[in-house]
Design an enzyme around this catalytic site. Structure first.
Site, short mmCIF file in Angstrom:
data_model
loop_
_atom_site.label_atom_id
_atom_site.label_comp_id
_atom_site.label_asym_id
_atom_site.label_seq_id
_atom_site.Cartn_x
_atom_site.Cartn_y
_atom_site.Cartn_z
N ASP A 318 0.86 -1.18 0.00
CA ASP A 318 0.00 0.00 0.00
C ASP A 318 0.90 1.24 0.00
O ASP A 318 2.12 1.14 0.13
CB ASP A 318 -0.95 -0.03 1.21
CG ASP A 318 -2.23 0.76 0.92
OD1 ASP A 318 -2.18 1.66 0.07
OD2 ASP A 318 -3.26 0.48 1.55
N GLU A 515 -10.43 6.80 4.23
CA GLU A 515 -9.36 6.29 5.09
C GLU A 515 -9.42 6.91 6.49
O GLU A 515 -10.49 7.15 7.02
CB GLU A 515 -8.00 6.48 4.41
CG GLU A 515 -7.94 5.71 3.09
CD GLU A 515 -6.55 5.67 2.48
OE1 GLU A 515 -5.57 5.46 3.19
OE2 GLU A 515 -6.45 5.83 1.24
C1 BGC Z 1 -3.63 9.55 -2.55
C2 BGC Z 1 -4.42 8.31 -2.27
C3 BGC Z 1 -3.76 7.54 -1.20
C4 BGC Z 1 -3.51 8.40 0.00
C5 BGC Z 1 -2.72 7.63 1.02
C6 BGC Z 1 -3.48 10.34 -1.29
O1 BGC Z 1 -2.76 11.50 -1.52
O2 BGC Z 1 -4.26 10.30 -3.51
O3 BGC Z 1 -4.53 7.53 -3.40
O4 BGC Z 1 -4.55 6.47 -0.89
O5 BGC Z 1 -2.82 9.57 -0.33
O6 BGC Z 1 -2.47 8.29 2.20
C1 BGC Z 2 -5.12 2.94 0.17
C2 BGC Z 2 -5.35 1.87 -0.85
C3 BGC Z 2 -5.21 2.44 -2.23
C4 BGC Z 2 -3.87 3.11 -2.39
C5 BGC Z 2 -3.69 3.77 -3.72
C6 BGC Z 2 -3.85 3.70 -0.09
O1 BGC Z 2 -3.74 4.78 0.80
O2 BGC Z 2 -5.07 2.36 1.46
O3 BGC Z 2 -6.60 1.29 -0.66
O4 BGC Z 2 -5.37 1.44 -3.17
O5 BGC Z 2 -3.72 4.11 -1.40
O6 BGC Z 2 -4.48 4.88 -3.87
#
Ligand code: BGC
Ligand code: BGC
Length: 818
Positions: A318, A515
């Protein structure tokens, strides 16, 4: 002395080795306890293996390391690929083509092609790039795409065939824009609904993910009949392995504390089914098991996944998750690869990670055999995805599939099937033909709110109806259905009317989050506006139907009591017309569709019930797992208890975990005028002298930067609330901030008409600082605590630049007089 300590240390270590049972809860899986995948599809046929082995032989060590690293398009340029042989790219939730979050399908495809072209110009072994994106409820990064209900709604639909068709439609829309791979489906089994990702899971019990996983994988990937994915299909990624939904207190990226049995019985969820259906990749979870991060847990990532589960695709990490392992940084982490991670997601850290991983392979810290194994799996998946096939791009550019009538109809069907009817007293539903309907609530005409997180941007904030020209808001669907049935509908977000309506539909709920920003302390639906509106309508003799949008079940007993009917609509997406299909009767007065949705998450009886899952000891929900009324099977719901259980004196948050907590809204003001920033990521006053932006603080996007060129102020405001009880409990207004540039100006903070000095004179640039003032002191300074409409205000006497990160009421840390 030293020798004595050494000897004692050896002795303790020997005891621990002899009796591992006393060493605390284990994070080591025993493969022998795990079920086997029934018939893992052979992703590894002889032809593929021979091709991969031959290619591998021709690759340099640099090219091999490059295959294991994935960068995000916001942090890499096509020309970088001439130098760095990376194997994969992703577009994160907030990344759009050429930096444009709202780039259209043409732009997406142009961007993918520009990167591909650059990669193909580098001399050496030709290995196609693999391009991943989070298409988790349709192609949700793309303006104009069809967005399906989030998984929580699909779980309520209990319809595996619907899931297959959604997977298929999603694959087509993604493939049209040139991407090959989605980071989905999420197989989380959310056990504590305070988790900000609850809506990404289908259900609180694993049975639904087990039934859905095969069909979803088949929908996305097809059947792999020609040895590789057919055109218009994309690779899937079952995520997040493992127990992301089992973390303590529902904390995102937290710790699952528990035994291996529950890990297998609950959190293994649909992974076996995914592997049997041929899922090509699996994403390791940010979270941990008894303190050990999954991204570095060899017993799960290698021994179990490659042993009994028989997985032969590749694992991807991730977002910089490897950087959280002990001894690692986001730019260096041999531990993850040695544990079995095949591809690092290194969005902004790819360059350093590439150099360090290369050095670690050369030094032997990462064995060459392990690198070869990882690359073999990645190449195998690339073959299976069809990336080496000359005709693979045939589905690209077929933009007519995006929000096609078929896909929109499918999404609308999904919305219909996901609705769960919690209450329908007096048979207020279905709405009668010819009825004059008032449609109220600020969410009624807001496709962005109905779509939730992972919509255009990561957090989903700021998406509007204009982003989904083919879509339909819940209001528009109700209007069309009412008119078609010979009646009429009027939109009135605040519920005011001149002609008394026969019935009111009030649409309200949670605003978007994703998230950790969506983690909450309790399950109380806090905004008071919708409840007041429902009660006001009732007082005027208007029957009400509540349509509740949320990413999790929330304690809404007062709202349920205040409404005649209550529909849990989850996060339905872009086809709001599906709501009217069930709510509004046809011209003959008969329902056009009945409610078929049943709760896949238990609805709480109080806001502090803690983990509430079917099958648990003491299970006592308000509405149980599987509950859902219908026209065919009606029932009366009697008055529900209205005690939330949230303790008075519980922390009240205004800005926390990167979010301005609803219902509060941020405004900026200076001599040139004021601007209401709402949920936008940046804003400036009319004269441009004061600016506001979402920035990284101590966590990603947790800060709100404020730059004042002269005297100015920032406020959080909303409908008045009383804070007198909180003052009596000794709570203080607390703000965490960082001064970003030296200043000779001062700032004050407080609420309403009460303010005190922030203490900038003693703050050092770049360091976080906390300021607090007891509510009682603010009252003395002039604040009216009985009606607070601005729970936070910060004013400067001149140029000041600072970042705010956390604003809340909390017990005063240094109680002192004022
Ligand atoms: C991204 C997401 C990612 C997240 C993780 C964001 O800036 O656009 O895709 O899941 O950061 O912390
Ligand atoms: C998220 C994932 C996601 C990735 C890419 C992460 O922060 O936990 O679910 O696929 O970012 O955007």
């Amino acid at each position: 002395m030293v020798r004595f300590e050494l000897a004692a240390g050896v002795c303790v270590a020997a005891i621990l080795a002899a009796a591992p049972a006393v060493a605390g809860p284990s994070s080591q899986a025993q493969p022998a306890n795990w079920p086997k995948a029934a018939s893992p599809k052979a992703l590894s046929d002889a032809k593929t293996e021979a091709f991969v082995a031959d290619l591998l032989k021709r690759m340099t060590v640099e090219e091999k390391v490059g295959q294991t690293i994935q960068a995000d398009i916001s942090y890499i340029k096509p020309e970088d690929l001439l130098t760095y042989p990376l194997g994969s790219l992703l577009a994160g939730g907030s990344s759009g083509p050429f930096g444009d979050e709202r780039g259209d399908a043409v732009k997406w495809l142009e961007m993918v092609r520009a990167f591909r072209q650059a990669a193909s110009e580098r001399p050496g072994a030709r290995v196609p790039l693999m391009f991943g994106i989070d298409a988790v409820h349709g192609h949700n990064n793309l303006v104009g795409a069809t967005l399906f209900p989030h998984n929580i709604g699909l779980g309520a639909a209990h319809d595996p065939d619907l899931i297959r068709r959604i997977g298929r439609a999603t694959a087509l829309e993604v493939a049209a824009t040139g991407a090959d791979w989605t980071f989905g489906p999420t197989l989380a089994v959310p056990r504590d609904d305070r988790w900000g990702r609850t809506y990404e899971g289908y259900a609180e019990s694993p049975d639904i993910a087990r039934r859905y996983e095969g069909p979803m994988t088949e929908g996305l990937q097809g059947k792999l009949t020609n040895g590789h994915l057919a055109n218009g299909h994309i690779a899937g990624s079952a995520k997040h392995f493992l127990a992301d939904g089992g973390t303590e207190a529902g904390l995102d990226q937290g710790d699952y504390k528990g035994g291996e049995r529950e890990l297998i019985d609950i959190h293994l969820s649909g992974y076996r089914e995914a592997i049997d259906a041929g899922v090509l990749t699996i994403m390791a979870s940010f979270s941990s098991w008894n303190g050990e991060k999954h991204t570095g847990n060899k017993s799960l990532l290698t021994d179990v996944l490659r042993g009994p589960l028989g997985f032969t695709g590749f694992t991807v990490g991730d977002w910089n998750a490897h950087g959280q392992l002990p001894g690692c940084t986001k730019e260096s982490c041999a531990l993850a690869m040695n544990a079995g991670l095949d591809m690092y997601m290194a969005p902004d850290s790819w360059k350093g990670l590439y150099a360090n991983t290369l050095a670690q392979v050369k030094s032997g810290e990462i064995p060459m055999a392990r690198l070869d194994q990882a690359v073999t799996r990645i190449l195998r998946v690339k073959v299976k995805t069809g990336l080496f096939e000359a005709q693979r791009p045939a589905a690209e550019g077929d933009f007519k599939v995006i929000a096609s009538p078929e896909h929109r109809a499918l999404a609308r069907e999904a919305v219909r099937k996901s609705l769960v009817l919690l209450k329908n007293n007096g048979g207020v539903l279905p709405l009668k033909p010819g009825a004059k309907i008032l449609v109220a609530g600020t969410a009624a005409d807001d496709i962005g709110q109905a779509s939730g997180g992972w919509t255009i941007s990561w957090q989903g904030t700021g998406a509007t109806n204009a982003d989904f020209k083919q879509g339909q808001s819940i209001w528009a669907g109700l209007r069309d259905a009412a008119t078609a049935a010979g009646g009429s509908a009027v939109l009135s977000p605040d519920g005011a009317f001149t002609d008394k309506p026969a019935v009111a539909v009030v649409v309200f709920g949670e605003t978007p989050y994703a998230e950790f920003q969506g983690d909450v302390d309790n399950l109380d639906f806090a905004p008071e506006g919708p409840l007041a509106l429902l009660r006001a309508l009732k007082a005027k003799g208007v029957p009400t139907v509540a349509v509740f949008l949320s990413g999790r079940p929330l304690w809404t007993n007062p709202e349920i009591n205040a409404a005649d009917a209550f529909v849990a609509a989850w996060l339905p997406g872009t086809e709001g017309g599906g709501v009217a299909d069930v709510l509004v009767a046809g011209p003959d007065g008969k329902p056009r569709h009945d409610f078929t949705g049943k709760l896949s998450f238990s609805w709480p009886k109080t806001a502090v019930q803690g983990p509430l899952n079917v099958g648990q000891a003491g299970y006592d929900p308000q509405f149980a797992y599987g509950y859902g009324l219908s026209y065919k099977q009606p029932a009366q719901v009697s008055q529900l208890a209205e005690v939330s259980g949230v303790l008075a004196g519980g922390v009240e948050r205004f800005l926390a975990d990167g979010r301005i907590i609803p219902p509060w809204s941020l405004s900026l003001k200076d001599a040139s005028g004021a601007v209401r920033a709402g949920q936008s990521r940046q804003a400036a006053t009319p004269g441009g002298g004061s600016r506001y932006a979402v920035v990284d603080g101590s966590a990603q996007e947790s800060g709100r930067s404020l730059v004042f060129a002269g005297p100015g102020s920032v406020t959080l405001s909303g409908k008045p609330v009383s804070l007198t009880a909180q003052a009596q409990q000794g709570l203080a207004l607390r703000v965490r901030y960082r001064l970003d540039a030296a200043t000779s100006s001062t700032a004050s903070f407080g609420l309403g008409a009460g303010a005190v000095d922030l203490g900038l004179a003693g703050a050092s640039v770049g360091a976080w600082k906390t300021a607090e003032v007891a509510l009682a002191c603010l009252a003395k300074a002039g604040a009216d605590l009985a009606a607070v409409s601005e729970p936070f205000k910060l004013s400067t006497t001149g140029a000041v630049s600072l970042t705010l990160e956390d604003i809340r009421l909390a017990p005063a840390q240094q109680p002192k007089g004022c």
